[in-house]
Scaffold this motif. Structure first.
Motif, PDB file in Angstrom:
ATOM      1  N   ALA A   1     -15.212 -38.981  -6.648  1.00 45.99           N
ATOM      2  CA  ALA A   1     -13.728 -40.305  -5.751  1.00 45.99           C
ATOM      3  C   ALA A   1     -13.837 -39.989  -3.984  1.00 45.99           C
ATOM      4  O   ALA A   1     -13.675 -41.123  -3.661  1.00 45.99           O
ATOM      5  N   PRO A   2     -14.700 -39.253  -3.355  1.00 50.40           N
ATOM      6  CA  PRO A   2     -15.501 -39.604  -2.346  1.00 50.40           C
ATOM      7  C   PRO A   2     -16.742 -40.980  -2.143  1.00 50.40           C
ATOM      8  O   PRO A   2     -16.906 -41.718  -1.707  1.00 50.40           O
ATOM      9  N   ARG A   3     -17.106 -41.253  -3.483  1.00 49.90           N
ATOM     10  CA  ARG A   3     -18.435 -42.242  -3.687  1.00 49.90           C
ATOM     11  C   ARG A   3     -17.530 -42.873  -4.544  1.00 49.90           C
ATOM     12  O   ARG A   3     -18.350 -44.686  -4.877  1.00 49.90           O
ATOM     13  N   LYS A   4     -16.471 -43.722  -4.415  1.00 53.94           N
ATOM     14  CA  LYS A   4     -15.566 -44.433  -5.248  1.00 53.94           C
ATOM     15  C   LYS A   4     -16.079 -45.085  -6.194  1.00 53.94           C
ATOM     16  O   LYS A   4     -15.639 -45.571  -6.629  1.00 53.94           O
ATOM     17  N   LEU A   5     -15.582 -43.760  -7.312  1.00 53.87           N
ATOM     18  CA  LEU A   5     -16.418 -43.510  -8.414  1.00 53.87           C
ATOM     19  C   LEU A   5     -14.987 -43.586  -8.911  1.00 53.87           C
ATOM     20  O   LEU A   5     -14.431 -41.858  -8.905  1.00 53.87           O
ATOM     21  N   ARG A   6     -14.225 -43.720 -10.480  1.00 64.25           N
ATOM     22  CA  ARG A   6     -13.244 -42.821 -11.268  1.00 64.25           C
ATOM     23  C   ARG A   6     -14.037 -42.924 -12.565  1.00 64.25           C
ATOM     24  O   ARG A   6     -14.418 -43.375 -13.069  1.00 64.25           O
ATOM     25  N   LEU A   7     -13.807 -42.135 -13.296  1.00 66.13           N
ATOM     26  CA  LEU A   7     -13.606 -41.015 -13.998  1.00 66.13           C
ATOM     27  C   LEU A   7     -12.814 -41.606 -15.423  1.00 66.13           C
ATOM     28  O   LEU A   7     -11.144 -41.318 -14.719  1.00 66.13           O
ATOM     29  N   GLN A   8     -12.723 -42.081 -16.712  1.00 67.26           N
ATOM     30  CA  GLN A   8     -12.001 -43.167 -17.570  1.00 67.26           C
ATOM     31  C   GLN A   8     -12.352 -42.343 -18.176  1.00 67.26           C
ATOM     32  O   GLN A   8     -12.904 -42.645 -19.133  1.00 67.26           O
ATOM     33  N   ARG A   9     -10.914 -41.430 -19.287  1.00 70.03           N
ATOM     34  CA  ARG A   9     -11.189 -41.277 -20.327  1.00 70.03           C
ATOM     35  C   ARG A   9     -11.260 -41.756 -21.154  1.00 70.03           C
ATOM     36  O   ARG A   9     -10.602 -43.084 -21.300  1.00 70.03           O
ATOM     37  N   PHE A  10     -11.472 -41.915 -22.221  1.00 70.69           N
ATOM     38  CA  PHE A  10     -11.931 -42.479 -23.497  1.00 70.69           C
ATOM     39  C   PHE A  10     -10.255 -42.666 -24.857  1.00 70.69           C
ATOM     40  O   PHE A  10      -9.984 -41.515 -24.431  1.00 70.69           O
ATOM     41  N   LYS A  11     -10.032 -43.779 -25.254  1.00 69.06           N
ATOM     42  CA  LYS A  11      -8.300 -43.760 -25.448  1.00 69.06           C
ATOM     43  C   LYS A  11      -9.092 -42.634 -26.778  1.00 69.06           C
ATOM     44  O   LYS A  11     -10.167 -42.758 -27.721  1.00 69.06           O
ATOM     45  N   LYS A  12      -7.219 -42.387 -27.117  1.00 65.61           N
ATOM     46  CA  LYS A  12      -7.572 -41.700 -28.909  1.00 65.61           C
ATOM     47  C   LYS A  12      -8.456 -42.117 -29.614  1.00 65.61           C
ATOM     48  O   LYS A  12      -9.060 -41.991 -30.967  1.00 65.61           O
ATOM     49  N   ALA A  13      -8.187 -43.990 -29.829  1.00 66.83           N
ATOM     50  CA  ALA A  13      -8.559 -44.365 -31.262  1.00 66.83           C
ATOM     51  C   ALA A  13      -9.981 -44.932 -30.221  1.00 66.83           C
ATOM     52  O   ALA A  13     -11.085 -45.315 -31.525  1.00 66.83           O
ATOM     53  N   GLU A  14     -10.651 -44.699 -29.746  1.00 71.29           N
ATOM     54  CA  GLU A  14     -12.065 -45.069 -29.352  1.00 71.29           C
ATOM     55  C   GLU A  14     -13.052 -43.885 -29.633  1.00 71.29           C
ATOM     56  O   GLU A  14     -14.111 -43.794 -29.485  1.00 71.29           O
TER      57      GLU A  14
END
Length: 279
Positions: free
Chosen positions: A88-101
């Motif tokens: 977050a301090p580096r303006k990055l976001r962790l996005q989990r994969f969707k269940k279908a993926e």
């Protein structure tokens, strides 16, 4: 309520903000200062965050809490720590994969910046819960000696092998950087073990030799080490995170394809590696 004394033994200068705030919360924030604090789980949680900067005056009390049983582990807490402390301090976001993926080979997260996928992140959480298990049949007053069940570097090597497969599933052409984060909950593991897994043991005369992986099903331990090294080439940056003291350090793998891009994402300066010989 029972109280006990703690003393600040290390400086807060250049320490992470959360550690400075914790020292203030304990009534310290000055070298040599000694204060009385309440003997509560909340106090011990704060002490663990800055345990490298303080000492418990009552040594018997310290020993009673030194191997305090770990709290129940939750993967979501580790993910929140990575997001808040590093990305977050580096303006990055962790996005989990969707269940279908998702499948057994999918990494934990995509790395997003300004809504664009800039890389992938896999999170591993090493634990040593066997340390806290009481040997069967142990009687009061008895002392039992136990050997570590597996070498720390060998366990980390297995994590690296699995992570490489997961990155291949999402980033088969290695077009974007792959980052492997170890959120360490194992008191018997540290960044040196990761270095052993990645580089092997130094040998006389220079260079590195094999690290012996204690897998009874592995006919030749050196083959396991080779596979770990090959898998590590698919990972561009390693992060070693200590949640107890809220700190992290990077480990730069030699020969990583997207090392510079991974470092740029996190604002790190890549190491100066020797140029390949042209002769």
């Amino acid at each position: 309520m029972e109280t006990f004394k703690i003393q600040q033994t290390g400086s807060s200068i250049r320490r992470p903000r959360i550690q400075r705030q914790t020292l203030v919360g304990l009534g310290l924030n000055r070298m040599g200062r000694t204060v009385d604090v309440l003997n509560t789980p909340e106090t011990w949680g704060m002490i663990w965050k800055v345990r490298h900067l303080v000492r418990i005056v009552d040594q018997d009390l310290f020993e009673a809490h030194r191997l305090e049983r770990p709290r129940p582990w939750q993967e979501g807490s580790d993910a929140i720590l990575l997001q808040q402390r590093i990305f977050a301090p580096r303006k990055l976001r962790l996005q989990r994969f969707k269940k279908a993926e998702m499948n057994d080979k999918t990494p934990d997260f995509r790395l997003l910046k300004d809504g664009v996928v800039r890389g992938y992140c896999e999170m591993k959480s090493p634990q040593d819960r066997w340390i806290y298990q009481t040997p069967p049949g142990l009687k009061q007053g008895e002392i039992v000696e136990r050997a570590r069940e597996r070498r720390a570097a060998a366990i980390l090597g297995d994590f690296i092998l699995k992570a490489a497969q997961q990155f291949d599933a999402a980033n088969p052409e290695h077009e974007l950087p792959n980052i492997l984060a170890f959120v360490n909950h194992a008191p018997g593991k540290d960044p040196i073990d990761l270095r052993l897994a990645l580089e092997g043991k130094a040998v006389p005369g220079g260079g590195h030799g094999w690290f012996i992986f204690d897998d009874p099903h592995e006919p030749a331990p050196a083959n396991k080490q080779k596979r770990v090294w090959e898998a590590a080439h698919k990972i561009d940056l390693f992060l070693w995170v200590d949640p107890k003291i809220d700190s992290w350090v990077p480990r730069f793998p030699i020969g990583a394809k997207r090392l510079n891009e991974a470092c740029e994402l996190l604002g790190l300066t890549p190491p100066c590696l020797p140029k390949p010989s042209t002769s």
